[in-house]
Design an enzyme around this catalytic site. Structure first.
Site, PDB file in Angstrom:
ATOM      1  N   TYR A   1      -1.544  -0.490  11.131  1.00 37.61           N
ATOM      2  CA  TYR A   1      -1.717  -1.181   9.851  1.00 37.61           C
ATOM      3  C   TYR A   1      -0.555  -0.896   8.912  1.00 37.61           C
ATOM      4  O   TYR A   1       0.088  -1.814   8.388  1.00 37.61           O
ATOM      5  CB  TYR A   1      -3.028  -0.765   9.189  1.00 37.61           C
ATOM      6  CG  TYR A   1      -3.046  -1.005   7.701  1.00 37.61           C
ATOM      7  CD1 TYR A   1      -2.895  -2.292   7.186  1.00 37.61           C
ATOM      8  CD2 TYR A   1      -3.197   0.055   6.795  1.00 37.61           C
ATOM      9  CE1 TYR A   1      -2.890  -2.514   5.814  1.00 37.61           C
ATOM     10  CE2 TYR A   1      -3.193  -0.167   5.430  1.00 37.61           C
ATOM     11  CZ  TYR A   1      -3.041  -1.448   4.943  1.00 37.61           C
ATOM     12  OH  TYR A   1      -3.028  -1.673   3.582  1.00 37.61           O
TER      13      TYR A   1
ATOM     14  N   THR B   1       0.827  -1.211   0.000  1.00 39.58           N
ATOM     15  CA  THR B   1       0.000   0.000   0.000  1.00 39.58           C
ATOM     16  C   THR B   1       0.857   1.255   0.000  1.00 39.58           C
ATOM     17  O   THR B   1       2.016   1.230   0.460  1.00 39.58           O
ATOM     18  CB  THR B   1      -0.896   0.006   1.254  1.00 39.58           C
ATOM     19  OG1 THR B   1      -1.552   1.268   1.373  1.00 39.58           O
ATOM     20  CG2 THR B   1      -0.075  -0.218   2.525  1.00 39.58           C
ATOM     21  N   ASP B   2       0.288   2.373  -0.456  1.00 39.56           N
ATOM     22  CA  ASP B   2       1.011   3.643  -0.385  1.00 39.56           C
ATOM     23  C   ASP B   2       1.078   4.188   1.046  1.00 39.56           C
ATOM     24  O   ASP B   2       1.859   5.094   1.339  1.00 39.56           O
ATOM     25  CB  ASP B   2       0.396   4.687  -1.322  1.00 39.56           C
ATOM     26  CG  ASP B   2      -1.053   5.027  -1.012  1.00 39.56           C
ATOM     27  OD1 ASP B   2      -1.641   4.422  -0.088  1.00 39.56           O
ATOM     28  OD2 ASP B   2      -1.614   5.907  -1.705  1.00 39.56           O
ATOM     29  N   GLU B   3       0.295   3.598   1.953  1.00 40.38           N
ATOM     30  CA  GLU B   3       0.286   4.095   3.328  1.00 40.38           C
ATOM     31  C   GLU B   3       1.609   3.859   4.049  1.00 40.38           C
ATOM     32  O   GLU B   3       1.883   4.488   5.075  1.00 40.38           O
ATOM     33  CB  GLU B   3      -0.875   3.485   4.107  1.00 40.38           C
ATOM     34  CG  GLU B   3      -2.230   3.915   3.569  1.00 40.38           C
ATOM     35  CD  GLU B   3      -3.383   3.537   4.481  1.00 40.38           C
ATOM     36  OE1 GLU B   3      -3.243   3.670   5.710  1.00 40.38           O
ATOM     37  OE2 GLU B   3      -4.419   3.093   3.960  1.00 40.38           O
TER      38      GLU B   3
ATOM     39  N   LYS C   1       2.422  -3.366   7.392  1.00 45.65           N
ATOM     40  CA  LYS C   1       2.651  -3.552   5.959  1.00 45.65           C
ATOM     41  C   LYS C   1       4.065  -3.143   5.577  1.00 45.65           C
ATOM     42  O   LYS C   1       4.719  -3.807   4.757  1.00 45.65           O
ATOM     43  CB  LYS C   1       1.630  -2.755   5.144  1.00 45.65           C
ATOM     44  CG  LYS C   1       0.242  -3.339   5.113  1.00 45.65           C
ATOM     45  CD  LYS C   1       0.198  -4.734   4.502  1.00 45.65           C
ATOM     46  CE  LYS C   1       0.464  -4.736   3.009  1.00 45.65           C
ATOM     47  NZ  LYS C   1       0.322  -6.113   2.431  1.00 45.65           N
TER      48      LYS C   1
END
Length: 359
Positions: free
Chosen positions: A162, A136-138, A166
């Protein structure tokens, strides 16, 4: 291109099911779907392909070493696409332990068993094997300037349990590639939306709440910016990277749709006004249901992806604009009230339908 057997983890989830439908409907490749079937895994999202002789399902926890070993031995995959993850930020704030277990420990187990499997493959099969990790870009954290973009070289600065979990899994994948020469790829995507998304996510939550005349809750001032990627575009990109991407590389996948959350909600309201005008008392326009609530802890303000690498090197670009994608999404939710009801009341978890196919 020769038919491949692709093992997909988390294939009953939102993105995983879109990927499987894309592969079965548009290619000759075979799919083995392994999913633990937590709250986010819904086999009803795979009904359209359940009878394909190129599809198999195994209910598996990726943290279960012995079962993962058996699945590799029995199914002999050519490519692994790892999507299984706990992914909801709010849930990670309330219960971070599950995110550490699935996203970090589960990725470690999968990497090690995949590496053991790969080591024992014959030369030609070994040379063609790939492990594609979907992230994810997060993991990049928060962008400061309005002109900044996440690139594949942006330093990691995760904000939530989260995204930290990741980020950890991404680091493990890169370490296995560098240390063991294990053939890995990583993709980092922007916010996904589209049909079959779990209703606690922003877009389906707003659609379904509006139809029921309920409040449309917006965190803080609603000015957080996200880049929205239609799930069918993401599915195309994922398969393309898995088949043609360069080993050891990372590719950012974005939708080229940077929009403030408040404008996302207003757009949904406007489309609903057009398609199904409100019949609720005292509500003539759905945007009247918008309410602002306390902001999420550690809420990042802006995400935006530079997707030029995947465009220039792999010739991939999204097909959908937000305007076209959100209209398709809303029409799907309007046409699939039964699916939505079964997810919201939990009955989708109580029945296995005919979708589970072992072997």
């Amino acid at each position: 291109m020769n038919s491949k057997k692709i093992l997909i983890t988390g294939g009953a989830g939102f993105i995983g099911s879109a990927l499987i439908r894309h592969i079965i409907d548009n290619t000759e490749h075979h799919v083995v779907n392994i999913d633990k079937l937590t709250y986010a895994g819904n086999l009803e999202s795979l009904i359209s392909i359940e009878n394909s002789d190129r599809y198999a399902f195994e209910q598996v926890d990726i943290c279960d070493v012995n079962t993962i070993k058996r699945v590799f031995t029995e199914h002999q995959p050519d490519i692994i696409m790892h999507l299984a993850a706990e992914s909801h930020v709010d849930r990670s704030i309330d219960e971070p332990g599950a995110f550490i277990q699935t996203n970090i420990v589960g990725t470690y187990v999968l990497l090690e068993e995949a590496r053991n499997y790969w080591t024992n493959l014959t030369d030609s099969k070994k040379d063609d094997f790939k492990f594609h990790h979907v992230s994810t870009d997060e993991v990049y954290g928060d962008l400061e300037g309005l002109d900044d973009l996440f690139t594949e070289d942006t330093p990691y600065a995760p904000s939530s349990p989260y995204s930290a979990a990741k980020a950890s899994s991404d680091h493990l994948v890169r370490a296995w590639q560098r240390t063991f020469k294990f053939p890995t790829l990583i993709t980092n995507c922007s916010n996904n939306y589209g049909p079959y998304q779990f209703p606690e996510k922003l877009i389906p939550l707003v659609i379904l709440n509006a139809l029921e005349g309920k409040d449309l809750p917006i965190y803080g001032d609603g000015k957080q910016i996200r880049d929205w990627l239609y799930m069918d575009d993401h599915a195309r990109a994922l398969l393309h990277v898995a088949l043609t991407g360069e080993i050891g590389e990372t590719y950012n996948i974005g939708g080229h749709n940077e929009i403030q959350n408040i404008d996302v909600v207003k757009t949904i309201c406007a489309v609903l006004d057009d398609l199904v005008p409100s019949k609720h008392d005292n509500i003539t326009k759905y945007k009247q249901l918008i309410t602002f609530v306390s902001d999420r802890a550690g809420h990042d303000v802006r995400y935006a992806i530079d997707a030029s690498k995947i465009k220039n090197e792999l010739n991939w670009t999204p097909d959908e604009t937000f305007a076209t994608g959100i209209r398709k999404t809303i029409k799907w939710y309007l046409a699939n009230a039964t699916w939505c009801k079964r997810v919201k009341d939990g009955s989708y978890q109580g029945e296995r339908l005919g979708v589970i196919k072992n072997g």
